[in-house]
Design a protein around this motif. Structure first.
Motif: not given
Length: 484
Positions: A281-296, A384-394
């Motif tokens: 959403r908003n190309a990842g430029q959201t303060c509450i957007c997912a910045n890192r995803v932890y998957v079992h 460790n840092e807020e990317t504020f862009g459409p990059l998602l690490p798993l």
């Protein structure tokens, strides 16, 4: 798209529109096309001081006005905003870049804050406290703080304004608004709405231009009693330090580094779809957007496959195209940050499973393809840092305690998310996460009726809900002695 004048008088002080004293202007650029939309006034210290004086003068009448009268003006502003959703959304998309469908949602959300606080204006209750002494009466009387300096960001240029000025005006405060230089047009339109709604002169003032000079005018003025700010943690810390001389109240909504935890008992279809919605959403430029995803680890393959299928369907392009899902980033610096985070991760062994490039469409704007990386480690910048862009690490985890420890391993504490169909686990994990906002099978927690704000280095204070108006109110204790 909507037509905008080539030059706009964007300083609104004491009920009148002005150009900057210097005659200077600042260009507003469409981040999708890099074309100049218009020029707005480039104000500074002197204009800000005049606006503060106007707000101070207007404070007495506005604060003494009955809450019902204040609420009527806000009700009208709310309706005017809803009546003009399409045009306001087009302006927002043109200057900020987000898809038109997201812009319309933001305008409606911004109007909702005005509606909520129009109602809350009539519910600022005091207290009568039973005294321990027979001949004493104890009252607590709520009163507006005074003049408010509101500093708003570019990523949500309409809703972040109404989320601040809504409770301020409802409480009886007067305001100097300084919007982000990238997105002044949405602020201008909101001020015009209040002007049309009948807001008295000097109650709401707008100064665009030199952010440092305007901010320093707010900080140095003893008449500005509260500063409300949404933006980076670095700037928030600066405002805290510089507010010390006058012991100003502060309401700060700062940076985030939101984790999503996907447990093995999650509905993976829901988790993948909502993770996509949060991150892109908003190309990842959201303060509450997912910045890192932890998957079992037991569901990593299934979840990744479902997520990538959704990502592949996203369309990048100009937000004015109704079919666009991801618009541009706000500027070149934002693009560089995404690239730096990605390059750092790949150089340390991360694997790109989708994306990984600037978008090479027909437009000249700041576009980046939605990107997903795996095999990330805790020492990478993206973790460790807020990317504020459409990059998602798993990243994977093996048990609940590990996931919580990873999620809490940050100085930020704005928002976190859990996906689980187990109620016991959801409640247990929610309580242990060190965040001001936690979503359980929900990644869109922001709403007018709920308190929004972080802990740790993500800020102080709350915006939204009945809690949000507390930031703009002082509690006066009155002790009455009875001697007869």
């Amino acid at each position: 798209m909507v037509q905008v004048e080539t030059k706009i008088s964007s300083l609104f002080i004491n009920g009148e529109w002005h150009d900057a004293d210097s005659g200077q202007t600042d260009a507003v650029t469409n981040p999708a096309t890099l074309q100049t939309i218009t020029e707005v006034a480039y104000g500074g210290e002197f204009e800000a001081k005049r606006a503060i004086d106007a707000a101070k003068t207007a404070f007495t009448e506005w604060s003494e006005m009955s809450p019902r009268k204040r609420s009527r003006i806000m009700y009208k502003a709310h309706q005017l905003m809803l009546d003009d959703v399409d045009r306001l959304a087009e302006i927002l998309t043109t200057e900020q870049g987000k898809p038109l469908k997201e812009a319309k949602g933001e305008i409606k959300g911004a109007a909702n804050f005005l509606l909520w606080y129009a109602e809350e204006a009539n519910r600022i209750y005091g207290e009568w406290i039973p005294s321990s002494q027979r001949r004493k009466r104890i009252l607590v009387v709520p009163q507006p703080v005074g003049v408010v300096g509101a500093i708003t960001p570019w990523n949500f240029p309409s809703s972040m304004i109404t989320r601040k000025i809504g409770p301020a005006l409802a409480a009886g405060c007067t305001v100097l608004l300084k919007p982000a230089p990238e997105t002044p047009l949405s602020a201008i339109e909101i001020v015009k709405i209040f002007e049309k709604a009948g807001l008295p002169e000097g109650v709401l003032n707008l100064v665009t231009g030199d952010a440092k000079a305007i901010g320093e005018a707010m900080l140095s003025s003893r008449d500005v009693r509260l500063i409300t700010f949404t933006g980076s943690t670095e700037v928030g810390k600066y405002l805290m330090r510089e507010s010390a001389d006058h012991v100003k109240k502060l309401s700060l909504e700062l940076g985030g580094h939101a984790p999503i935890i996907v447990f093995e008992d999650a509905d993976l279809d829901v988790a993948a779809k909502l993770t996509l919605g949060s991150k892109y959403r908003n190309a990842g430029q959201t303060c509450i957007c997912a910045n890192r995803v932890y998957v079992h680890e037991s569901v990593r393959e299934k979840f990744s496959q479902k997520l990538i299928e959704h990502v592949e369907a996203l369309k990048v392009g100009d937000g004015s195209d109704p079919s666009t899902d991801i618009g541009p980033l706000i500027n070149e610096q934002a693009l560089e940050k995404v690239e730096n985070h990605l390059n750092d991760a790949v150089s340390q062994g991360a694997e790109v499973v989708y994306g990984c490039s600037k978008w090479n469409g027909e437009l000249d704007g700041h576009f980046y393809s939605p990107t997903v990386v795996t095999n990330v480690t805790d020492d990478m910048a993206v973790m460790n840092e807020e990317t504020f862009g459409p990059l998602l690490p798993l990243q994977t985890f093996t048990d609940e305690d590990e996931a919580i420890a990873q999620a809490n391993n940050t100085d930020y504490g704005l928002a976190a998310y859990i996906f689980s169909e187990n109620l016991d686990r959801s409640l247990r994990v929610m309580e242990r996460l060190e965040y001001g906002i936690v979503g359980v099978n929900d990644v869109f927690p922001a709403t007018a009726e709920a308190p929004f704000g972080g802990i740790k280095q993500s800020g102080i204070g709350k915006e939204g809900g009945h809690h949000g108006i507390d930031e703009f109110v002082e509690q006066k204790y009155v002790s009455i002695g009875m001697h007869k």
